[in-house]
Design an enzyme around this catalytic site. Structure first.
Site, PDB file in Angstrom:
ATOM      1  CD  GLN A  11      25.061   1.117  38.687  1.00  0.00           C
ATOM      2  OE1 GLN A  11      25.899   0.362  39.141  1.00  0.00           O
ATOM      3  NE2 GLN A  11      24.055   1.564  39.404  1.00  0.00           N
ATOM      4  CG  ASP A  36      22.377  21.686  36.228  1.00  0.00           C
ATOM      5  OD1 ASP A  36      21.246  21.251  36.565  1.00  0.00           O
ATOM      6  OD2 ASP A  36      23.338  21.745  37.009  1.00  0.00           O
ATOM      7  CG  LEU A  37      18.449  17.190  33.989  1.00  0.00           C
ATOM      8  CD1 LEU A  37      18.469  15.951  34.863  1.00  0.00           C
ATOM      9  CD2 LEU A  37      17.359  17.076  32.925  1.00  0.00           C
ATOM     10  CB  ALA A  60      18.348  10.764  39.163  1.00  0.00           C
ATOM     11  CB  THR A  62      21.715   8.514  42.339  1.00  0.00           C
ATOM     12  OG1 THR A  62      23.076   8.847  42.066  1.00  0.00           O
ATOM     13  CG2 THR A  62      20.908   8.528  41.069  1.00  0.00           C
ATOM     14  CB  THR A 101      13.287   4.549  42.994  1.00  0.00           C
ATOM     15  OG1 THR A 101      13.562   3.816  44.181  1.00  0.00           O
ATOM     16  CG2 THR A 101      12.727   5.913  43.417  1.00  0.00           C
ATOM     17  CG  ASP A 102      12.350   0.197  45.748  1.00  0.00           C
ATOM     18  OD1 ASP A 102      13.368   0.376  45.051  1.00  0.00           O
ATOM     19  OD2 ASP A 102      12.398   0.113  46.987  1.00  0.00           O
ATOM     20  CE1 TYR A 125      17.278   8.780  44.061  1.00  0.00           C
ATOM     21  CE2 TYR A 125      16.181   6.905  45.077  1.00  0.00           C
ATOM     22  CZ  TYR A 125      16.808   7.481  43.983  1.00  0.00           C
ATOM     23  OH  TYR A 125      16.943   6.772  42.824  1.00  0.00           O
TER      24      TYR A 125
END
Ligand code: NAP
Length: 285
Positions: A11, A36-37, A60, A62, A101-102, A125
């Site tokens: 996205q 692949d990471l 990530a 997600t 991320t928060d 996560y």
């Protein structure tokens, strides 16, 4: 300048690639089919061969709720995968911009979190993204960590899309009213990342569209702007249980942008209007 973008099919990644191109910066888009990471040798080889000046790390795991039942995989990608990428970046002296991320914060209280506030993730996560942050901080000196929240863009499944669908099918939708945050448009985030990576103002940042609201306020504004007669019925989180615990306070302080000479992102209502216009233009609305 050459900039590698991981998660380039995602996205956010798609809009980052678009913005780099618009700015005349060479994008090097990569996704899981390229490497692949979690494979350190593949990551090191690909980064060395591409030799980017900077990497914007959007890739990530997600799936926030699914992560509760496969924590090892989530942490392997977001923590271990990010460590592999940071090490590869360090070898070729590339800058790295890590998107976080928060959810790394506790989600308690009512005041906006500052970048250096204590971290206390409440779900798998969030923990995995914090592991990614620590990997970046422990490996590199030339890094940016950008925490964002409530992201929506043309190329993903997101809250706006869900509300547009439900808003056409129903007269009212029950939406939680006690989780507060800032809806954030991928186009505005992408513009910020591309500005940031051209500087040496390293460190941790928060970037979201301006203004705070509850999910129920966001839903009501989506219905209003899309001219749907559906009503957003506010409910407490206790009436909408999810496998992963969600933070009630997702407010992020953006003072760090002012302090480092970056403009704030536009208001979330303005971002939503531009997003709906983009969807219309793409024949998605
Ligand atoms: N969406 C939000 O509300 C939000 C909020 C705060 C922060 N963020 C962060 O923003 C970033 C972008 O999110 P997004 O919404 O654009 O996510 P997304 O649409 O799910 O994109 C993530 C991309 O990463 C790829 N990927 C997953 N595992 C990988 C692996 N092992 N190796 C290489 N690539 C892999 C995915 O490929 P597949 O699709 O094939 O798995 C996908 O293309 C993420 O770092 C996320 O944590 C998002």
């Amino acid at each position: 300048m050459k900039v590698m973008v991981t998660g380039a099919r995602g996205q956010l990644g798609q809009d980052v690639v678009k913005e780099l191109t618009r700015l005349g910066i060479t994008p090097l888009p990569v996704d899981v089919e390229d490497f692949d990471l979690t494979d350190p040798q593949a990551v090191e080889r690909a980064v060395a061969e591409a030799a980017p000046d900077a990497i914007i790390h959007c890739a990530a795991y997600t799936a926030v709720d699914k992560a509760e039942t496969e924590p090892a995989r989530c942490c392997e990608i977001n923590g271990g995968g990010t460590l592999n990428l940071a090490r590869a970046a360090q070898k070729i002296k590339a800058k790295l911009c890590y998107i976080s991320t928060d959810y790394v914060f506790s989600g308690e209280g009512e005041t906006p979190f500052e970048p250096d506030d204590p971290k206390r993730p409440q779900n798998v996560y969030g923990l995995s993204k914090l592991q990614g942050e620590e990997a970046v901080q422990g490996t590199l000196t030339r890094f940016f960590i950008v925490r964002t929240a409530w992201v929506f863009g043309l190329n993903g499944a997101n809250f706006v899309r869900t509300m547009l669908r439900l808003g056409q099918e129903r007269h009212s939708v029950r939406v939680v009213c006690d989780q507060i945050g800032s809806p954030t448009y991928t186009v505005d985030l992408a513009a910020f990342f591309c500005q940031l990576i051209q500087t040496d103002r390293y460190g941790a940042y928060h970037a979201t569209n301006e203004g705070f609201c509850a999910w129920s306020d966001f839903a009501a504004e989506i219905f209003r702007q899309a001219k749907l007669s559906c009503r957003a019925e506010p409910i407490p989180s206790s009436e909408y249980p999810t496998p992963a615990k969600r933070p009630k306070n997702s407010r992020l302080s953006k003072d760090c942008l002012d302090q480092n000479g970056f403009p704030r992102l536009p208001a979330w209502q303005d971002a939503l209007a531009r997003y709906l216009a983009e969807m219309r233009q793409a024949g998605q609305l």
